[in-house]
Design a protein around this motif. Structure first.
Motif, PDB file in Angstrom:
ATOM      1  N   ALA A 162      27.165  -6.934  52.544  1.00 22.65           N
ATOM      2  CA  ALA A 162      26.585  -6.592  51.374  1.00 22.65           C
ATOM      3  C   ALA A 162      25.403  -6.001  51.864  1.00 22.65           C
ATOM      4  O   ALA A 162      24.499  -6.580  52.518  1.00 22.65           O
ATOM      5  CB  ALA A 162      26.380  -7.863  50.320  1.00 22.65           C
TER       6      ALA A 162
ATOM      7  N   GLY B 296      30.292  -4.040  44.833  1.00 24.93           N
ATOM      8  CA  GLY B 296      29.420  -3.116  45.368  1.00 24.93           C
ATOM      9  C   GLY B 296      29.605  -1.665  44.526  1.00 24.93           C
ATOM     10  O   GLY B 296      30.628  -1.322  44.025  1.00 24.93           O
TER      11      GLY B 296
ATOM     12  N   CYS C 138      25.781  -4.675  44.361  1.00 26.36           N
ATOM     13  CA  CYS C 138      24.674  -4.228  45.548  1.00 26.36           C
ATOM     14  C   CYS C 138      25.423  -3.000  45.467  1.00 26.36           C
ATOM     15  O   CYS C 138      26.235  -2.469  45.262  1.00 26.36           O
ATOM     16  CB  CYS C 138      25.315  -5.142  46.689  1.00 26.36           C
ATOM     17  SG  CYS C 138      26.898  -5.207  47.236  1.00 26.36           S
TER      18      CYS C 138
ATOM     19  N   VAL D  73      32.147   0.922  47.685  1.00 24.35           N
ATOM     20  CA  VAL D  73      32.797   0.061  48.532  1.00 24.35           C
ATOM     21  C   VAL D  73      33.552   0.577  49.766  1.00 24.35           C
ATOM     22  O   VAL D  73      34.246   1.754  49.603  1.00 24.35           O
ATOM     23  CB  VAL D  73      33.906  -0.681  47.622  1.00 24.35           C
ATOM     24  CG1 VAL D  73      34.816  -1.727  48.474  1.00 24.35           C
ATOM     25  CG2 VAL D  73      33.357  -1.415  46.452  1.00 24.35           C
TER      26      VAL D  73
ATOM     27  N   ILE E 152      26.087  -1.263  48.489  1.00 23.98           N
ATOM     28  CA  ILE E 152      27.247  -0.952  49.401  1.00 23.98           C
ATOM     29  C   ILE E 152      27.785  -2.488  49.779  1.00 23.98           C
ATOM     30  O   ILE E 152      27.123  -3.246  50.006  1.00 23.98           O
ATOM     31  CB  ILE E 152      26.861  -0.381  50.787  1.00 23.98           C
ATOM     32  CG1 ILE E 152      26.129   1.011  50.350  1.00 23.98           C
ATOM     33  CG2 ILE E 152      28.232  -0.227  51.382  1.00 23.98           C
ATOM     34  CD1 ILE E 152      25.699   1.903  51.663  1.00 23.98           C
ATOM     35  N   LEU E 153      29.181  -2.517  49.544  1.00 19.68           N
ATOM     36  CA  LEU E 153      30.102  -3.662  50.110  1.00 19.68           C
ATOM     37  C   LEU E 153      30.926  -3.137  51.036  1.00 19.68           C
ATOM     38  O   LEU E 153      31.805  -2.518  50.666  1.00 19.68           O
ATOM     39  CB  LEU E 153      30.502  -4.100  48.823  1.00 19.68           C
ATOM     40  CG  LEU E 153      31.268  -5.511  49.363  1.00 19.68           C
ATOM     41  CD1 LEU E 153      30.240  -6.865  49.814  1.00 19.68           C
ATOM     42  CD2 LEU E 153      32.254  -6.328  48.117  1.00 19.68           C
TER      43      LEU E 153
ATOM     44  N   TYR F  24      29.893 -10.509  44.955  1.00 20.40           N
ATOM     45  CA  TYR F  24      29.280  -9.218  44.937  1.00 20.40           C
ATOM     46  C   TYR F  24      30.125  -7.867  44.612  1.00 20.40           C
ATOM     47  O   TYR F  24      31.512  -8.018  44.852  1.00 20.40           O
ATOM     48  CB  TYR F  24      28.839  -8.835  46.434  1.00 20.40           C
ATOM     49  CG  TYR F  24      27.706  -9.641  46.819  1.00 20.40           C
ATOM     50  CD1 TYR F  24      26.392  -9.469  46.419  1.00 20.40           C
ATOM     51  CD2 TYR F  24      27.987 -10.535  47.866  1.00 20.40           C
ATOM     52  CE1 TYR F  24      25.533 -10.164  47.088  1.00 20.40           C
ATOM     53  CE2 TYR F  24      26.826 -11.243  48.424  1.00 20.40           C
ATOM     54  CZ  TYR F  24      25.783 -11.014  47.900  1.00 20.40           C
ATOM     55  OH  TYR F  24      24.605 -12.120  48.402  1.00 20.40           O
TER      56      TYR F  24
ATOM     57  N   ASP G 236      21.757  -3.837  50.056  1.00 17.06           N
ATOM     58  CA  ASP G 236      21.138  -3.606  48.922  1.00 17.06           C
ATOM     59  C   ASP G 236      19.697  -3.203  48.987  1.00 17.06           C
ATOM     60  O   ASP G 236      18.953  -3.874  49.950  1.00 17.06           O
ATOM     61  CB  ASP G 236      21.144  -4.593  47.909  1.00 17.06           C
ATOM     62  CG  ASP G 236      20.817  -4.435  46.504  1.00 17.06           C
ATOM     63  OD1 ASP G 236      21.491  -3.473  45.820  1.00 17.06           O
ATOM     64  OD2 ASP G 236      19.838  -4.821  45.733  1.00 17.06           O
TER      65      ASP G 236
END
Length: 445
Positions: free
Chosen positions: A26, A47, A3, A50, A5-6, A45, A28
């Motif tokens: 999460a 990222g 994804c 992160v 950004i996590l 996930y 995306d």
């Protein structure tokens, strides 16, 4: 699964304003993909970016539902000045702005909004709105922009008004060039500065053309008693009744202020689906106290706006504090009702109410799957926020824009640990400071 950004091990503000801890979000392709417990989310996930959410609250980004980014260089100039501010300051100021001035003002406004937790805004318009559109695209913010549209008024210079047909054509040109740009972050609406400075012909034409293009209308409405008197004298109707009577009032209308509203107008507003934006710090000192609890009881969608930096600043956190205190005193104190405007309603106005006013697909003002990822992270490990028995309500009452550490808009990281990634802060401050004095000299203010 990868994804974009996590956000790990954070606290999340939910739609019912609970704040579960040790969560992950999460993100995306511009959307919130999933929200869940960190341990389970880390297993699912990976990222690309992160973010460490320890000691932070993830909440929806705030929406400034009514502002004027071209007025950023007026900050401090009209404080403690006697009326009429509009004719003595705003008209000469706006009419003297160059394209470069507007770009500098818009950059400063976007910089301040990002750093104070605002992820989207609706601008009621000024001059050189093409420059504002370019700055919005540069900044990464989400915005709906309108031209400041007027076709009458003895005190308004020719440079700020035009015949009705020309007004419509100018907005159509802006619409063709910029609507939908920035991966859908930018929308162009029609604007009506206010009924007093717009002819019946222009108002009707605006309503019809906005409906044809399926876009919004942004206007100042029922802002003060002079507007009501004008409508009664010219149309024998109050402002809301007049717009309703000619078929302009509808779901695509965002009306700022709405202070001078009679009780009988509120059901009309609710039935139309129009959106109301209150600007507490501007309203309370100049116009009075809007009937916000009555609007909400009738089902009217209400958002919050700053009305620009001319009178104060553009922090929606400060608007939340002000509306809570002012309307509790105005409507709660006389009947001993301390919950005349509860915190949950104020949070909803700053997030979901503002998001509804933006009228953009997927913009929900909530941290939930399927919503556009317009999110902010707030450092909560601070003496004014922790400990607390209700974190969401404490944020509404005591958080400041400076508590915002990170900002994600349309799924992109725009600010990380107070560093805005899309704009050059020092260059913007230097340019704005240089231009302010020049604008004042040119405008004679």
């Amino acid at each position: 699964m990868k994804c974009d950004i996590l956000i790990k091990d954070c606290t999340v503000m939910t739609e019912d304003y609970s704040t579960p801890r040790h969560m992950a979000v999460a993100v995306d392709q511009s959307m919130v993909l999933e929200v869940g417990e960190t341990k389970e989310m880390e297993e699912r996930y990976q990222g690309i970016t992160v973010l460490d959410g320890r000691g932070k609250l993830v909440m929806p980004g705030l929406t400034d539902g009514h502002t004027h980014v071209c007025q950023q260089l007026l900050r401090g100039r009209i404080s403690d000045e006697f009326p009429m501010i509009w004719t003595r300051f705003l008209v000469p100021f706006e009419s003297s702005l160059t394209e470069e001035d507007v770009a500098a003002s818009a950059r400063l406004a976007c910089l301040q909004m990002i750093k104070s937790g605002t992820t989207s805004f609706a601008d009621a318009g000024g001059t050189h709105m093409e420059q504002v559109a370019e700055v919005v695209l540069e900044s990464g913010m989400r915005a709906s922009l309108s031209r400041s549209t007027m076709d009458k008024g003895e005190m308004i210079p020719a440079s700020m008004k035009a015949p009705a047909k020309a007004c419509i054509q100018r907005t159509e040109e802006l619409y063709r060039h910029y609507n939908g740009k920035g991966d859908g972050r930018l929308a162009i609406w029609f604007g009506l500065r206010q009924i007093i400075s717009c002819s019946d012909e222009l108002i009707r034409m605006t309503g019809a053309r906005a409906a044809e293009l399926k876009t919004g209308i942004h206007l100042h409405l029922a802002e003060h008693k002079d507007e009501v008197v004008y409508c009664l004298e010219h149309y024998h109707l109050r402002p809301v009744e007049y717009l309703h009577g000619i078929g302009v009032l509808g779901e695509n209308v965002v009306a700022a202020h709405c202070v001078a509203v009679a009780d009988r107008e509120i059901p009309v507003m609710a039935a139309s689906g129009m959106k109301v934006v209150h600007c507490p710090r501007a309203n309370f000192c100049c116009q009075g106290f809007p009937k916000t609890p009555q609007f909400l009881d009738r089902g009217v969608t209400v958002g919050l706006g700053s009305d620009g930096a001319a009178r104060d600043d553009v922090s929606i956190f400060e608007e939340m504090k002000t509306i809570r205190t002012g309307l509790s005193a105005a409507w709660g104190l006389p009947v001993f009702d301390s919950t005349a405007l509860p915190n949950k309603d104020i949070l909803r106005m700053a997030t979901m109410g503002g998001a509804a006013a933006m009228q953009m697909e997927g913009v929900k003002g909530a941290v939930k799957p399927g919503a556009k990822a317009d999110l902010i992270l707030i450092r909560t490990h601070a003496p004014h926020l922790e400990p607390t028995s209700n974190l969401a309500y404490t944020v509404a009452e005591t958080a400041y824009g400076s508590d915002v550490s990170d900002s994600i808009i349309n799924g992109k990281l725009v600010m990380k640990e107070r560093q805005v990634l899309t704009l050059d802060e020092e260059a913007i401050l230097a340019d704005a400071g240089h231009r302010m004095k020049q604008v004042y000299e040119r405008a004679g203010i």
